[in-house]
Design a protein around this motif. Structure first.
Motif, mmCIF file in Angstrom:
data_model
loop_
_atom_site.group_PDB
_atom_site.id
_atom_site.type_symbol
_atom_site.label_atom_id
_atom_site.label_comp_id
_atom_site.label_asym_id
_atom_site.label_seq_id
_atom_site.Cartn_x
_atom_site.Cartn_y
_atom_site.Cartn_z
ATOM 1 N N CYS A 50 0.810 -1.220 0.000
ATOM 2 C CA CYS A 50 0.000 0.000 0.000
ATOM 3 C C CYS A 50 0.845 1.271 0.000
ATOM 4 N N TYR A 51 2.196 1.146 0.108
ATOM 5 C CA TYR A 51 3.017 2.351 0.047
ATOM 6 C C TYR A 51 3.165 2.859 -1.383
ATOM 7 N N ASP A 52 3.073 1.955 -2.337
ATOM 8 C CA ASP A 52 3.350 2.316 -3.730
ATOM 9 C C ASP A 52 2.526 3.496 -4.259
ATOM 10 N N GLU A 78 2.729 9.148 -6.029
ATOM 11 C CA GLU A 78 2.152 10.490 -5.979
ATOM 12 C C GLU A 78 3.183 11.520 -5.542
ATOM 13 N N ILE A 79 4.019 11.152 -4.581
ATOM 14 C CA ILE A 79 5.070 12.068 -4.103
ATOM 15 C C ILE A 79 6.049 12.375 -5.232
ATOM 16 N N PHE A 104 10.917 5.776 5.789
ATOM 17 C CA PHE A 104 12.247 5.387 5.322
ATOM 18 C C PHE A 104 12.328 5.386 3.802
ATOM 19 N N GLU A 105 11.307 4.800 3.178
ATOM 20 C CA GLU A 105 11.288 4.721 1.708
ATOM 21 C C GLU A 105 11.288 6.119 1.091
ATOM 22 N N ASP A 149 -12.346 1.795 -3.101
ATOM 23 C CA ASP A 149 -12.197 0.379 -3.439
ATOM 24 C C ASP A 149 -10.776 -0.018 -3.786
ATOM 25 N N VAL A 150 -9.797 0.633 -3.144
ATOM 26 C CA VAL A 150 -8.400 0.254 -3.389
ATOM 27 C C VAL A 150 -8.100 -0.958 -2.509
ATOM 28 N N SER A 151 -7.896 -2.087 -3.165
ATOM 29 C CA SER A 151 -7.723 -3.346 -2.465
ATOM 30 C C SER A 151 -6.374 -3.366 -1.728
ATOM 31 N N THR A 152 -6.413 -3.417 -0.387
ATOM 32 C CA THR A 152 -5.180 -3.440 0.400
ATOM 33 C C THR A 152 -5.319 -4.448 1.535
#
Lengths: 330, 330
Positions: B99-101, B106-107, B135-136, B300-303
């Motif tokens: 879910c970080y992607d 966007e950043i 961190f990422e 509806d973002v599947s996480t």
């Protein structure tokens, strides 16, 4: 299952009735707590979500409607309590479950209606809940008995089977207590109508009964059933081996056991309850070790259970489905 | 975030340490209870599932391994406790989350590395947990601070960031306490190695900090951050409007808020805690009402979240993802 005659059973019955009666008070207290907190927030926060307060009022109405239904359900409880055979009934009930299909398909293939007379095929559904799977099986002409232990379930099934004589005559708000993971307020307050079929539609010569009581105590006679169908049931055991052994014993030689469900183990981590939780691999060893021959086996059968279809959190069981047979020569 | 100086904080700290210390005793008691019940079963039942007893022994070993890790994690706790800036660190941490992607994408699109110098872009990650998302982001060159309130998380992140200087040097058994819904015994006892990246790999000129404390108390200065990124965070509020208001205030004019997550509302139905649980529709009204302009919005973002991939019960969050901007002229 006989009378609710002993003191312990009477106490259990009263505790279930009390829980039903406490529903409204508890639910309204829960809402009042949120309301109180909301009113303590800074004015500009309250203004930003004015409609939330209105929403809490709508929830109250849903709770009142659910409570009205509960009152109808427990209205005849005392009568039921004094009845010799409180929940045996030649009747029927609602709530369609997609997970019933594979079980019914298997029954039809094993006992084709153009073969042995369906009414001569005796099918047992332990953990029958509101009785819908057992009803569906009886509707196909088989002699079918549902067995259920929980009085919550039994009272509700008694209400549907004996008091509902048309479709969609009652409304319930099943998700009104799900305060979290709602996209829209109306997802919490959506209603469901029932029964979705008329319980009186079962043909008069069909044989459908519901039996109350503990599966291990009610079914002690060997070689009685042609088929035992379990759906989300075997993990309701403290000791799953005892359930499987009983299923084996009560089946006629050559009879089949059809099962669908996960291994949630209801007593796991419940205080004062004993529980072992063998994985499916070990459950399988018990099945084979007791003498069953596994004829079909499917993992990863996607099934859901009483799920709010609009919730932002979705559960999915990867159930196990299997059919196994008691040897002919025992 | 300053010292753990007041009595209340000291007591909280001690309660967390106690919980960590009690892990082994509690876990072994839980297993012993099952063992005891198993040994009370009829002999032929025990024989049918002999390997279950062996399995309980393997679980004990997993618990011991987890406890060994816990002892390493809390070893420096007293030192940390007396430290002026206990968990601020120019360091890093593991655990990849799919879910970080969308957040990172966007950043990168909003603050392209070939535009404004990344180190001049200040990004805050509230509810940073073990710090991996922060961190990422720091690894990409941005100035990034993670904020976390839970000492359980802070102690674990301190251990990873300061004590782990290579990949996969530790093992943990994350699902050893999931006794139910296992297909095979080894699904309960599977291990996970960590860290999956070397925390020391962050370039020396990167700017990554972790700040301990309550989000609403730590961040009181207006117009500081170019971006606030929240992942499974906003539903950790008693009053979600207060979180959103703070995010708005601390963003620079023109700054963006990126959010991904469900609305689980952590304090819902927690005794002694206040909670309101507005649906997303109402949360959206708060966002717009405070002055944010919503630029992107996806339902509806599947996480999934910390899920055992082998379990017979799978959870799926249908998260909301959005980007909104504080107006330039405020």
């Amino acid at each position: 299952m006989g009378e609710w005659e002993d003191e312990e059973e009477r106490a259990y019955f009263q505790s279930v009735i009390s829980a039903f009666k406490y529903y409204r008070t508890y639910s309204l207290q829960r809402i009042a707590k949120s309301e109180q907190y909301f009113k303590s927030l800074p004015d500009h926060h309250q203004k930003l979500m004015e409609c939330y307060l209105q929403h809490l009022n709508i929830i109250k109405n849903c709770v009142e409607a659910n409570d009205y239904l509960i009152k109808m359900i427990i209205k005849d409880a005392d009568y039921m309590f004094s009845n010799v055979n409180p929940v045996d009934q030649n009747n029927i009930q609602p709530e369609r479950k997609s997970c019933y299909d594979p079980i019914i398909t298997e029954i039809l293939s094993e006992f084709p209606p153009d073969g042995k007379k369906p009414e001569d095929v005796k099918i047992l559904v332990p953990g029958a809940g509101l009785g819908r799977l057992a009803f569906e099986i009886a509707k196909l002409g088989y002699t079918c008995q549902g067995n259920e232990f929980s009085l919550f379930m039994l009272l509700a099934s008694q209400f549907v089977l004996n008091k509902c004589c048309n479709t969609n005559i009652h409304k319930v708000y099943p998700w009104v207590h799900q305060f979290v993971n709602n996209l829209k307020p109306e997802h919490q307050t959506q209603s469901v109508s029932f029964p979705d079929i008329n319980p009186r539609d079962l043909s008069t010569n069909s044989s459908f009964t519901m039996a109350a009581g503990d599966f291990l105590e009610v079914y002690t006679e060997d070689n009685v059933w042609d088929c035992v169908a379990t759906c989300f049931f075997i993990d309701c055991a403290n000791n799953v081996a005892a359930f499987i052994e009983t299923i084996y014993k009560i089946l006629k030689p050559g009879g089949i056991w059809i099962n669908l469900g996960p291994l949630l183990y209801h007593f796991s981590d419940v205080p004062q309850e004993d529980s072992i939780e063998p994985s499916y691999e070990v459950v399988r060893q018990i099945i084979v070790g007791l003498g069953f021959v596994i004829e079909k086996e499917k993992m990863d059968v996607s099934t859901s259970y009483a799920q709010n279809p609009n919730s932002m959190l979705q559960y999915q069981y990867r159930s196990v489905f299997f059919i196994c047979r008691k040897c002919l020569n025992v």
